[in-house]
Design a protein around this motif. Sequence first.
Motif, PDB file in Angstrom:
ATOM      1  N   ARG A   1       2.320 -20.594  29.976  1.00 16.35           N
ATOM      2  CA  ARG A   1       3.250 -19.465  30.120  1.00 16.35           C
ATOM      3  C   ARG A   1       3.655 -18.910  28.754  1.00 16.35           C
ATOM      4  NH1 ARG A   1       8.946 -19.735  33.597  1.00 16.35           N
ATOM      5  NH2 ARG A   1       9.611 -17.566  33.234  1.00 16.35           N
ATOM      6  N   THR A   2       3.901 -19.810  27.813  1.00 12.76           N
ATOM      7  CA  THR A   2       4.353 -19.361  26.496  1.00 12.76           C
ATOM      8  C   THR A   2       3.239 -18.677  25.722  1.00 12.76           C
ATOM      9  OG1 THR A   2       5.855 -21.266  26.503  1.00 12.76           O
ATOM     10  CG2 THR A   2       5.618 -20.063  24.445  1.00 12.76           C
TER      11      THR A   2
ATOM     12  N   PHE B   1       9.166 -12.822  20.539  1.00 16.45           N
ATOM     13  CA  PHE B   1       7.807 -12.403  20.210  1.00 16.45           C
ATOM     14  C   PHE B   1       7.696 -10.889  20.055  1.00 16.45           C
ATOM     15  CE2 PHE B   1       5.934 -16.605  21.253  1.00 16.45           C
ATOM     16  CZ  PHE B   1       5.079 -16.705  20.171  1.00 16.45           C
ATOM     17  N   THR B   2       8.645 -10.154  20.590  1.00 19.08           N
ATOM     18  CA  THR B   2       8.672  -8.708  20.369  1.00 19.08           C
ATOM     19  C   THR B   2       8.812  -8.396  18.882  1.00 19.08           C
ATOM     20  OG1 THR B   2       9.696  -8.332  22.528  1.00 19.08           O
ATOM     21  CG2 THR B   2       9.908  -6.563  20.924  1.00 19.08           C
TER      22      THR B   2
ATOM     23  N   LYS C   1       0.313 -13.768  23.711  1.00 19.25           N
ATOM     24  CA  LYS C   1      -0.821 -12.838  23.782  1.00 19.25           C
ATOM     25  C   LYS C   1      -0.384 -11.460  24.279  1.00 19.25           C
ATOM     26  CE  LYS C   1      -4.550 -16.204  24.282  1.00 19.25           C
ATOM     27  NZ  LYS C   1      -5.690 -16.684  25.113  1.00 19.25           N
ATOM     28  N   LYS C   2       0.606 -11.424  25.163  1.00 18.78           N
ATOM     29  CA  LYS C   2       1.103 -10.135  25.657  1.00 18.78           C
ATOM     30  C   LYS C   2       1.587  -9.248  24.514  1.00 18.78           C
ATOM     31  CE  LYS C   2       5.253  -9.550  27.382  1.00 18.78           C
ATOM     32  NZ  LYS C   2       6.469  -9.600  28.236  1.00 18.78           N
TER      33      LYS C   2
END
Length: 273
Positions: A233-234, A206-207, A239-240
Motif C-alpha cells: 500500500r505504501t 509524498f505530495t 509510485k502514485k
Amino acid sequence: MAVAAYPFREFIVSPKGPDEASRVPASQQIELKDFAAHVAEKFNVHKIEPWSRLFPSTDAKYLEKLRMAVEKAHSAVVDIAVDDEFSQYSPDAAERERAVASGKKWVDAGATLGSPSIRTHVEGAKNSKPDVGRAADTLARVAEYAAKKNVVVHLENDNPVSEDPFFLVQVIEKVNSPWLRALPDFGNTLAAHDEDYAYHAIDAMFTHAYGICHVKDGEVDEQGKAVHVDLARTFAILKKHAYKGYCSIEYDAPGDPYKPTAELVEETIKFLS
C-alpha cells in the motif's frame, strides 16, 4: 530511485554515539567513517544516510576524513538525519535563532560531504503548540541558506506532535520553496495513529517528497506494541506521486539486524521494479 542505508543503534554505531551505544555489543560497534564500507560489503548498497548523533565531530578535518572514507568505499552520503534540540516554532526568538544556526551548520556539513540533502528535526517548544507561522519563518531562512549550498532540507514525520505530517505539510506549503521538502517515513505515524490517519498522512507527505524517504516494515508504539506497515500500500502511494528519490532502509528493532535488513532491501527493490 536507489536504496540507501540508515545507521540505527541496533545495527551499527559509533563508539562516540548516543547513550544507547553502551547497550550494543562491542563487536557490533564501528566508527561512522567505516559505515559506508560495511554497508557496501554486507548489502551491496553504496548510498548512506548518517545520523547526526553518531558524528564524533563536525569540524572540517573530520568531515574530510569521513568523505574520503566514503569515497574509498565507492559510496556516497545522500542525506544527513539531523536531530537537534532547538525548536523552530518556539515563542523564544533566541531559540529560533539557535535553530537557524544549527540548521546552517548541518547544511554546511552536508555540502562538505557532497550530500544533496539533510533532514532537520522539528523540536517541540515549551508552552507552545506547533505554530505554522513561526516554524515556516525559521525554516525559510534555513532553506534560503541551503539553496546557496545546493542542499535540500527535508522534514520527517517523526515526533507525533512537533512533526505531525499534516503540520509539516502546512509548513512546507507556507515556505513554498523547492529547497524545503518532505521526508515520508513509512512507519512513524502508524505507531501513533490509526491506519486511516497514517496512510492519508503518508499520501500527503509524498505530495511534497523529493530526495529521500524512510522504508521500514514495522514500528513499535509507545505501549511497546508492534505495528505492521503495509508495504504494498505504501509503495503504491510512492509510485502514485512519481517519487524518484532515495529509499533509505531503516531497521530499528531488537535482535540480529542483518538478515531482516537484507530482506527489506530485497523487498524494496522488488516493489520499485
